[in-house]
Design a protein around this motif. Structure first.
Motif, mmCIF file in Angstrom:
data_model
loop_
_atom_site.group_PDB
_atom_site.id
_atom_site.type_symbol
_atom_site.label_atom_id
_atom_site.label_comp_id
_atom_site.label_asym_id
_atom_site.label_seq_id
_atom_site.Cartn_x
_atom_site.Cartn_y
_atom_site.Cartn_z
ATOM 1 N N PHE A 54 0.858 -1.186 0.000
ATOM 2 C CA PHE A 54 0.000 0.000 0.000
ATOM 3 C C PHE A 54 0.891 1.231 0.000
ATOM 4 C CE2 PHE A 54 0.851 -0.771 4.455
ATOM 5 C CZ PHE A 54 1.159 0.502 4.942
ATOM 6 N N THR A 55 0.334 2.338 -0.414
ATOM 7 C CA THR A 55 1.009 3.627 -0.288
ATOM 8 C C THR A 55 -0.031 4.651 0.138
ATOM 9 O OG1 THR A 55 0.660 4.172 -2.614
ATOM 10 C CG2 THR A 55 2.773 3.162 -2.045
ATOM 11 N N ALA A 56 0.408 5.592 0.942
ATOM 12 C CA ALA A 56 -0.471 6.661 1.410
ATOM 13 C C ALA A 56 0.395 7.867 1.753
ATOM 14 C CB ALA A 56 -1.265 6.213 2.632
ATOM 15 N N THR A 57 -0.264 8.988 1.964
ATOM 16 C CA THR A 57 0.438 10.226 2.284
ATOM 17 C C THR A 57 0.031 10.691 3.676
ATOM 18 O OG1 THR A 57 0.410 10.822 -0.059
ATOM 19 C CG2 THR A 57 0.882 12.586 1.505
ATOM 20 N N THR A 58 1.017 11.042 4.483
ATOM 21 C CA THR A 58 0.735 11.524 5.835
ATOM 22 C C THR A 58 0.228 12.959 5.765
ATOM 23 O OG1 THR A 58 2.936 12.442 6.228
ATOM 24 C CG2 THR A 58 2.599 10.095 6.765
ATOM 25 N N ALA A 63 5.446 10.110 2.594
ATOM 26 C CA ALA A 63 4.895 8.891 2.006
ATOM 27 C C ALA A 63 5.086 7.733 2.969
ATOM 28 C CB ALA A 63 5.585 8.584 0.690
ATOM 29 N N VAL A 64 4.076 6.885 3.080
ATOM 30 C CA VAL A 64 4.183 5.665 3.870
ATOM 31 C C VAL A 64 3.779 4.487 2.999
ATOM 32 C CG1 VAL A 64 3.852 6.691 6.155
ATOM 33 C CG2 VAL A 64 1.875 5.954 4.857
ATOM 34 N N SER A 65 4.403 3.362 3.271
ATOM 35 C CA SER A 65 4.106 2.134 2.539
ATOM 36 C C SER A 65 4.377 0.962 3.479
ATOM 37 C CB SER A 65 5.000 2.024 1.303
ATOM 38 O OG SER A 65 6.361 1.897 1.708
ATOM 39 N N GLU A 129 3.686 10.110 12.989
ATOM 40 C CA GLU A 129 3.179 10.312 11.634
ATOM 41 C C GLU A 129 1.705 9.916 11.618
ATOM 42 O OE1 GLU A 129 4.606 11.396 8.789
ATOM 43 O OE2 GLU A 129 6.594 11.702 9.650
ATOM 44 N N VAL A 130 0.874 10.709 10.926
ATOM 45 C CA VAL A 130 -0.564 10.456 10.900
ATOM 46 C C VAL A 130 -1.062 10.444 9.467
ATOM 47 C CG1 VAL A 130 -2.838 11.262 11.662
ATOM 48 C CG2 VAL A 130 -0.844 11.625 13.127
ATOM 49 N N VAL A 131 -1.916 9.478 9.173
ATOM 50 C CA VAL A 131 -2.618 9.435 7.895
ATOM 51 C C VAL A 131 -4.105 9.523 8.220
ATOM 52 C CG1 VAL A 131 -3.217 8.016 5.888
ATOM 53 C CG2 VAL A 131 -0.866 8.047 6.736
#
Length: 181
Positions: A54-58, A63-65, A129-131
């Motif tokens: 997965f990939t997402a943006t905080t 970027a987090v994966s 870190e927060v998403v």
């Protein structure tokens, strides 16, 4: 006629005693449960499962994966969740404890809109870190989250090492170390 009155008085006394005993039993049963209701442990993928990519943006733009959170802890919270409110301060304490440890990434995922999660975001963003994501977004989908709060520990290979709805139930040294401080 006096027998009817006596029978009604006796019946009333017996009903009141029954009611008092019922309340006593309820109080005792609540005390035995420790205040915890039965909560299913399968609020996310089970221990041993490999987390899908997965990939997402905080909220800070990072970027987090799966690879950036492997070897770390992820918490899933939702606004309006009473259990989340109880666990949030404990999780922020854990995040502060692990803040200097680059080998143990910590991530909080808030389920809802920016407006709905505003209070949780304010509490978490200074320490972790927060998403913020809505239903069917990448992280919640990858972890198959079905309830909140959910805590997941991921090993270095991207497999789930442990999951729980409370930090107390995670049998890990990093959580024990955070409790000791």
């Amino acid at each position: 006629m006096p027998y009817v009155v006596a029978a009604l008085i006796i019946l009333t006394v017996v009903c009141l005693l029954n009611l008092l005993l019922t309340f006593g039993i309820i109080r005792r049963l609540r005390g035995q449960s420790g205040g915890h209701h039965d909560v299913p442990e399968d609020l996310t993928l089970p221990a041993g499962a490999v987390v899908p990519e997965f990939t997402a943006t905080t909220t800070a733009g990072g970027a987090v994966s799966r690879s950036t959170v492997s070897g770390g802890v992820i918490a899933f919270f939702s606004p309006g969740c009473g259990a989340c409110e109880k666990q949030l301060p404990r999780f922020t304490d854990l995040a502060r404890t692990l803040a200097g440890d680059e080998d143990t990434p910590v991530l909080a995922v808030l389920h809802g809109t920016m407006e709905e999660t505003r209070d949780q975001l304010a509490a978490l963003s200074p320490v972790v870190e927060v998403v913020v994501e809505e239903p069917d977004d990448p992280i919640g989908t990858a972890f198959a989250v079905t309830g909140y709060p959910s805590f997941v520990v991921i090993d270095a290979d991207g497999k789930i090492a442990a999951t729980s709805y409370t930090l107390d139930r995670l049998p890990l040294p990093i959580v024990s170390a955070a409790r000791a401080e």
